[in-house]
Write a protein that holds these residues in place. Structure first.
Motif, mmCIF file in Angstrom:
data_model
loop_
_atom_site.group_PDB
_atom_site.id
_atom_site.type_symbol
_atom_site.label_atom_id
_atom_site.label_comp_id
_atom_site.label_asym_id
_atom_site.label_seq_id
_atom_site.Cartn_x
_atom_site.Cartn_y
_atom_site.Cartn_z
ATOM 1 N N UNK A 1 0.841 -1.192 0.000
ATOM 2 C CA UNK A 1 0.000 0.000 0.000
ATOM 3 C C UNK A 1 0.881 1.249 0.000
ATOM 4 N N UNK A 2 0.218 2.398 0.108
ATOM 5 C CA UNK A 2 0.893 3.672 0.343
ATOM 6 C C UNK A 2 0.578 4.070 1.780
ATOM 7 N N UNK A 3 1.512 4.738 2.463
ATOM 8 C CA UNK A 3 1.357 4.967 3.900
ATOM 9 C C UNK A 3 0.054 5.685 4.233
ATOM 10 N N UNK A 4 -0.348 6.651 3.410
ATOM 11 C CA UNK A 4 -1.555 7.425 3.739
ATOM 12 C C UNK A 4 -2.817 6.559 3.724
ATOM 13 N N UNK A 5 -2.715 5.337 3.182
ATOM 14 C CA UNK A 5 -3.856 4.406 3.202
ATOM 15 C C UNK A 5 -3.908 3.581 4.486
ATOM 16 N N UNK A 6 -3.002 3.842 5.416
ATOM 17 C CA UNK A 6 -2.947 3.002 6.614
ATOM 18 C C UNK A 6 -4.221 3.084 7.448
ATOM 19 N N UNK A 7 -5.012 4.156 7.259
ATOM 20 C CA UNK A 7 -6.281 4.250 7.983
ATOM 21 C C UNK A 7 -7.224 3.097 7.633
ATOM 22 N N UNK A 8 -7.064 2.508 6.440
ATOM 23 C CA UNK A 8 -7.909 1.370 6.035
ATOM 24 C C UNK A 8 -7.716 0.163 6.951
ATOM 25 N N UNK A 9 -6.601 0.135 7.665
ATOM 26 C CA UNK A 9 -6.288 -1.032 8.496
ATOM 27 C C UNK A 9 -6.498 -0.760 9.983
ATOM 28 N N UNK A 10 -7.031 0.432 10.301
ATOM 29 C CA UNK A 10 -7.355 0.771 11.680
ATOM 30 C C UNK A 10 -8.855 0.688 11.883
ATOM 31 N N UNK A 11 -9.263 0.345 13.108
ATOM 32 C CA UNK A 11 -10.678 0.229 13.433
ATOM 33 C C UNK A 11 -11.039 1.242 14.510
ATOM 34 N N UNK A 12 -12.269 1.771 14.467
ATOM 35 C CA UNK A 12 -12.699 2.644 15.558
ATOM 36 C C UNK A 12 -12.487 1.942 16.899
ATOM 37 N N UNK A 13 -11.948 2.679 17.852
ATOM 38 C CA UNK A 13 -11.680 2.074 19.160
ATOM 39 C C UNK A 13 -10.247 1.608 19.334
ATOM 40 N N UNK A 14 -9.493 1.508 18.232
ATOM 41 C CA UNK A 14 -8.065 1.196 18.337
ATOM 42 C C UNK A 14 -7.321 2.401 18.914
ATOM 43 N N UNK A 15 -6.073 2.195 19.296
ATOM 44 C CA UNK A 15 -5.241 3.295 19.813
ATOM 45 C C UNK A 15 -3.851 3.221 19.211
ATOM 46 N N UNK A 16 -3.453 4.326 18.569
ATOM 47 C CA UNK A 16 -2.079 4.461 18.067
ATOM 48 C C UNK A 16 -1.249 5.141 19.153
ATOM 49 N N UNK A 17 -0.062 4.610 19.425
ATOM 50 C CA UNK A 17 0.806 5.201 20.442
ATOM 51 C C UNK A 17 2.064 5.738 19.771
ATOM 52 N N UNK A 18 2.267 7.065 19.871
ATOM 53 C CA UNK A 18 3.357 7.763 19.193
ATOM 54 C C UNK A 18 4.383 8.269 20.199
ATOM 55 N N UNK A 19 5.638 8.325 19.765
ATOM 56 C CA UNK A 19 6.728 8.854 20.598
ATOM 57 C C UNK A 19 6.942 10.326 20.263
ATOM 58 N N UNK A 20 6.698 11.199 21.244
ATOM 59 C CA UNK A 20 6.754 12.646 20.974
ATOM 60 C C UNK A 20 8.117 13.269 21.292
ATOM 61 N N UNK A 21 9.169 12.441 21.355
ATOM 62 C CA UNK A 21 10.498 12.991 21.596
ATOM 63 C C UNK A 21 10.925 13.904 20.447
ATOM 64 N N UNK A 22 11.750 14.866 20.776
ATOM 65 C CA UNK A 22 12.276 15.791 19.764
ATOM 66 C C UNK A 22 13.792 15.629 19.695
#
Length: 342
Positions: free
Chosen positions: A41-62
Motif C-alpha cells: 500500500x501507500x502509507x496514507x492508506x494506513x487508515x484502512x487497516x485501523x478500526x474505531x476504538x483502536x489506539x495508536x501510540x506515538x513517541x513525541x520525543x524531539x
C-alpha cells in the motif's frame, strides 16, 4: 539464538539517503503476523487497516541538533562534539573527535564564544563529560549552533532540519529520530482521529546506541543501551480503557514498543504512569503484554530492531517479508518506507 539468523542481503542503494518530499507518500507493507500474508500500500492508506476504538501510540520525543563544531580554545584545533546525554545541569556526556586533543581541563569554543565547554572528565572510546557555559537558554543556543546528528549510514546532507523531526515532536532529548513517526502528517492524524481511533503519546529519548551493531554471536549475550522514557497518567488510562473495550494497541516504532512493554513488564501486565530508564531487549520468545500491532520502518540486517520486529510477527514471516521488500525495492531505515504489523 544466533545473530546471523537475522542476516539478509540488502543492496546499499536501498538505504534511503533523503526523505521523500511528501511524508505520507512512502510505501507501506502490511504484514499479517498470524498468517504471514503481505499487502502493498501507500502509507496514507494506513487508515484502512485501523478500526474505531483502536489506539495508536506515538513517541513525541524531539531530536536535539546535537552535533557541534568548535575549536580548542588554547590551539584553535577543530573539534567535533556530539551530545549524548544530559548528566545534570549543564553537564553532558558527549563524544568528541579527535578525542586525543581534549583532556581534563581543556576548553572548547563554539560560535565565536557564544557557547563554551570545559572537559571535566575523560571516558573510554572518545567519551568526555563536558560542562557548558553560555548566555540565555541552552536549547536556543543549541538550535542556533548545532546540526542534526543523522545516522552514520546516511551520507547526504539534510537540507531541511525539520524533516528529521516528527510533526508531533515536543519533548527535547533524542540523539536520533523515532523514524516510524516521520511518515505522519497533521492531515493524516486528523483522518485517524475522525475514524474514531485514539492517539496517545509516550516519550522515549532515543540514544545513539540504537545504531550500535550487535557484536556478539549469540543474541542472549547482547547488552542493550539504556534510554529514558516517560508515560503520563493520561496515556496510561487511555491505553487501559482501550484494552478493556477490546480495542487494539498499535505502537508506532520500536521506541514506543520498548516503552510500553517495559512499563507492562514492571507493572504486572498493565500500562501505568511511569518514568525511568529502560534497557529492555525484545527478541523472539518475548511475551508481549502491552501491544497488539506495530508500525515500523525497515531495519538493517542483524540489528536489534529486526529482532524486535521478529519477536512480534515471527522470524519466518519477517525474513520472508524483508526478502520481498528487497525484491520490490522498498527504501530502508530512517528515511525509508514502513511496515504495518497487524
Amino acid at each position: 539464538m544466533k545473530v546471523e539468523d537475522f542476516d539478509f542481503y540488502l543492496p546499499e542503494e536501498l538505504i534511503a539517503q533523503t526523505p521523500l518530499k511528501e511524508r505520507a507518500e512512502s510505501r507501506l507493507m502490511v504484514l499479517d503476523k498470524e498468517t504471514g500474508v503481505i499487502q502493498h500500500q501507500v502509507f496514507k492508506q494506513m487508515t484502512d487497516f485501523l478500526k474505531p476504538g483502536d489506539c495508536l501510540v506515538l513517541n513525541d520525543t524531539r531530536v536535539l541538533p546535537a552535533r557541534l563544531y568548535g575549536v580548542k580554545a588554547e590551539t584553535g584545533a577543530k573539534i567535533e562534539v556530539l551530545l549524548l546525554k544530559q548528566e545534570e545541569g549543564d553537564r553532558w556526556e558527549t563524544l568528541v573527535k579527535p578525542a586525543k586533543r581534549i583532556k581534563e581541563g581543556s576548553v572548547i569554543s563554539f560560535g565565536d564564544g557564544r557557547l563554551t565547554a570545559t572537559c571535566i572528565a575523560e571516558k573510554d572510546h572518545g567519551g568526555r563529560i563536558l560542562e557548558f557555559s553560555y548566555d540565555g537558554i541552552f536549547y536556543e543556543v543549541l538550535e542556533e549552533l548545532g546540526e542534526m546528528p543523522l545516522p552514520p549510514y546516511i551520507k547526504e546532507q539534510l537540507d531541511e532540519q525539520e524533516r528529521y523531526q516528527t510533526v508531533f515532536a515536543k519533548e527535547r532529548g533524542s540523539a536520533a529520530a523515532p523514524t516510524a513517526g516521520l511518515h505522519f502528517t497533521e492531515e493524516l492524524l486528523d483522518e485517524i482521529r475522525a475514524k474514531g481511533v485514539h492517539i496517545a503519546f509516550i516519550t522515549l529519548h532515543v540514544g545513539l546506541g540504537t545504531f550500535r551493531p550487535v557484536s556478539v554471536d549469540t543474541i542472549e549475550d547482547h547488552e542493550m543501551h539504556s534510554e529514558f522514557y516517560q508515560v503520563s497518567e493520561e496515556t496510561a488510562h487511555l491505553i487501559e480503557d482501550v484494552k478493556a473495550q477490546g480495542g487494539r494497541i498499535i505502537s508506532v516504532g520500536t521506541t514506543s514498543t520498548r516503552t510500553l512493554e517495559t512499563v507492562a513488564r514492571d507493572h504486572g501486565g498493565k500500562v501505568e504512569a511511569a518514568s525511568g530508564w529502560t534497557d529492555i531487549f525484545i527478541y523472539p520468545g518475548f511475551p508481549f503484554q502491552a501491544i497488539d500491532g506495530m508500525i515500523t520502518n525497515f531495519h538493517l540486517p542483524m540489528s536489534t530492531l529486526i529482532m524486535l520486529v521478529s519477536a512480534l510477527a515471527g522470524k519466518e514471516h519477517v525474513m520472508n517479508a524483508y526478502e520481498e521488500a528487497v525484491a520490490k525495492e522498498y527504501r530502508f531505515f530512517s528515511f525509508g518506507d514502513a511496515m504495518l504489523i497487524k
